[in-house]
Design an enzyme around this catalytic site. Sequence first.
Site, PDB file in Angstrom:
ATOM      1  N   GLY A  52       0.834  -1.194   0.000  1.00  0.00           N
ATOM      2  CA  GLY A  52       0.000   0.000   0.000  1.00  0.00           C
ATOM      3  C   GLY A  52       0.866   1.241   0.000  1.00  0.00           C
ATOM      4  O   GLY A  52       1.500   1.545  -1.007  1.00  0.00           O
ATOM      5  N   SER A 119       6.523  -4.374  -2.217  1.00  0.00           N
ATOM      6  CA  SER A 119       6.111  -3.023  -2.564  1.00  0.00           C
ATOM      7  C   SER A 119       6.308  -2.120  -1.341  1.00  0.00           C
ATOM      8  O   SER A 119       7.419  -2.020  -0.818  1.00  0.00           O
ATOM      9  CB  SER A 119       4.666  -3.039  -3.068  1.00  0.00           C
ATOM     10  OG  SER A 119       4.343  -1.850  -3.739  1.00  0.00           O
ATOM     11  N   TRP A 120       5.256  -1.465  -0.837  1.00  0.00           N
ATOM     12  CA  TRP A 120       5.411  -0.700   0.394  1.00  0.00           C
ATOM     13  C   TRP A 120       5.838  -1.603   1.558  1.00  0.00           C
ATOM     14  O   TRP A 120       6.569  -1.173   2.456  1.00  0.00           O
ATOM     15  CB  TRP A 120       4.106   0.029   0.752  1.00  0.00           C
ATOM     16  CG  TRP A 120       4.083   0.489   2.188  1.00  0.00           C
ATOM     17  CD1 TRP A 120       3.380  -0.060   3.217  1.00  0.00           C
ATOM     18  CD2 TRP A 120       4.851   1.564   2.759  1.00  0.00           C
ATOM     19  NE1 TRP A 120       3.652   0.601   4.389  1.00  0.00           N
ATOM     20  CE2 TRP A 120       4.542   1.606   4.132  1.00  0.00           C
ATOM     21  CE3 TRP A 120       5.762   2.488   2.231  1.00  0.00           C
ATOM     22  CZ2 TRP A 120       5.114   2.538   5.001  1.00  0.00           C
ATOM     23  CZ3 TRP A 120       6.331   3.428   3.092  1.00  0.00           C
ATOM     24  CH2 TRP A 120       6.009   3.443   4.458  1.00  0.00           C
ATOM     25  N   ASP A 273       7.559  -5.360 -13.989  1.00  0.00           N
ATOM     26  CA  ASP A 273       6.858  -4.661 -12.915  1.00  0.00           C
ATOM     27  C   ASP A 273       6.713  -3.202 -13.311  1.00  0.00           C
ATOM     28  O   ASP A 273       7.696  -2.452 -13.348  1.00  0.00           O
ATOM     29  CB  ASP A 273       7.654  -4.795 -11.614  1.00  0.00           C
ATOM     30  CG  ASP A 273       6.900  -4.273 -10.390  1.00  0.00           C
ATOM     31  OD1 ASP A 273       6.030  -3.403 -10.552  1.00  0.00           O
ATOM     32  OD2 ASP A 273       7.212  -4.729  -9.276  1.00  0.00           O
ATOM     33  N   HIS A 301       4.001  -7.000 -10.986  1.00  0.00           N
ATOM     34  CA  HIS A 301       4.192  -6.511  -9.625  1.00  0.00           C
ATOM     35  C   HIS A 301       3.523  -7.374  -8.556  1.00  0.00           C
ATOM     36  O   HIS A 301       4.046  -7.508  -7.459  1.00  0.00           O
ATOM     37  CB  HIS A 301       3.629  -5.087  -9.528  1.00  0.00           C
ATOM     38  CG  HIS A 301       3.803  -4.452  -8.190  1.00  0.00           C
ATOM     39  ND1 HIS A 301       5.023  -4.038  -7.709  1.00  0.00           N
ATOM     40  CD2 HIS A 301       2.896  -4.144  -7.215  1.00  0.00           C
ATOM     41  CE1 HIS A 301       4.881  -3.498  -6.511  1.00  0.00           C
ATOM     42  NE2 HIS A 301       3.598  -3.560  -6.179  1.00  0.00           N
TER      43      HIS A 301
END
Length: 329
Positions: A52, A119-120, A273, A301
């Site tokens: 996120g 990711s985050w 990605d 991704h």
Amino acid sequence: MDQHAHQTTASTLYPPCDPFDQRMVEVGDGHTLYVEQCGRPDGLPVVVLHGGPGGGCSPMMRRFFDPAIWRVILFDQRGCGRSRPHAAVTHNTTWHLVEDIERLREMFGIERWAAFGGSWGATLALIYAITHPDRLAHLFLRGVFLMEERELDWFYGGGVGAFWPKQWARFAEAIPEAERDDLIGAYNRRLFDRPPHEQVRFARAWAAWENALASVSSQGRSGEPGGEYARAFARLENHYFTHRGFLDHDGWIRANQHRMAHLPGDIVQGRYDMICPPASAYALAANWPDVRLDIAPFAGHALSEPGIAERLVAATRRVGEVHSREMRF
């Protein structure tokens, strides 16, 4: 994701498992986190950090670990998923999340654990590793995001829009032309300075733009994100990106990664990605002696990409087998 990709991913993962512990944990500042534990209660501990910001954890995230070896701890970060208050950004910064991770480690009596994030979630894992390197034993990272200006420019400044012009136009045209030079700022005003029902409209546009590019098999299709989920996801993501991850300066992670360079790690990165291009994974790995960088050649991704899932499961299996005899790091 197409049906073949879904079946391939499902067959790669460990079987579904239910938590042996679920609880709500008060962490102060009016926030309460949803926390669960799965797998082996006395197993190798690993904390799962979702993406996120604002994505929340899902049952699928449990399935990257052999439940006979790993003690898997998942939680919804402040303001999202089953944590409360929902979509709240007050007392919600990177440093609050780092404190939350430490609070959970201490609460569960864990001396050292692994971290798993994409990711985050990879960003947060790296910041936690830099801040508390003595509390980590291994990092499993996917779709590396270093919280740098060049990455935000790529995704919210039109770079990736050159590959997906129709989807980019839909995202950008929700904002008046005079404000399109700063879409993060323009969306911020609409996600926070409007009534909730108007926030949802812009939140869906924000979430749809990211969802459309998450998988190579999506071909730009995003579906229709649910209103409450989209509102929390968009508000939290925008809040963190507006404040550039609450880091002191651009490039903070790479400038400080020497503090965690002794730790072993695995990076799994999709070649295609579009959200977090491979350049960040390569830059991170270049100054990390004990890391394996594994490029999935036809993956994007998403955590659910077949090439991504297979490589992550292989990494957790390899590390688990090394430490399974003593069940401790």
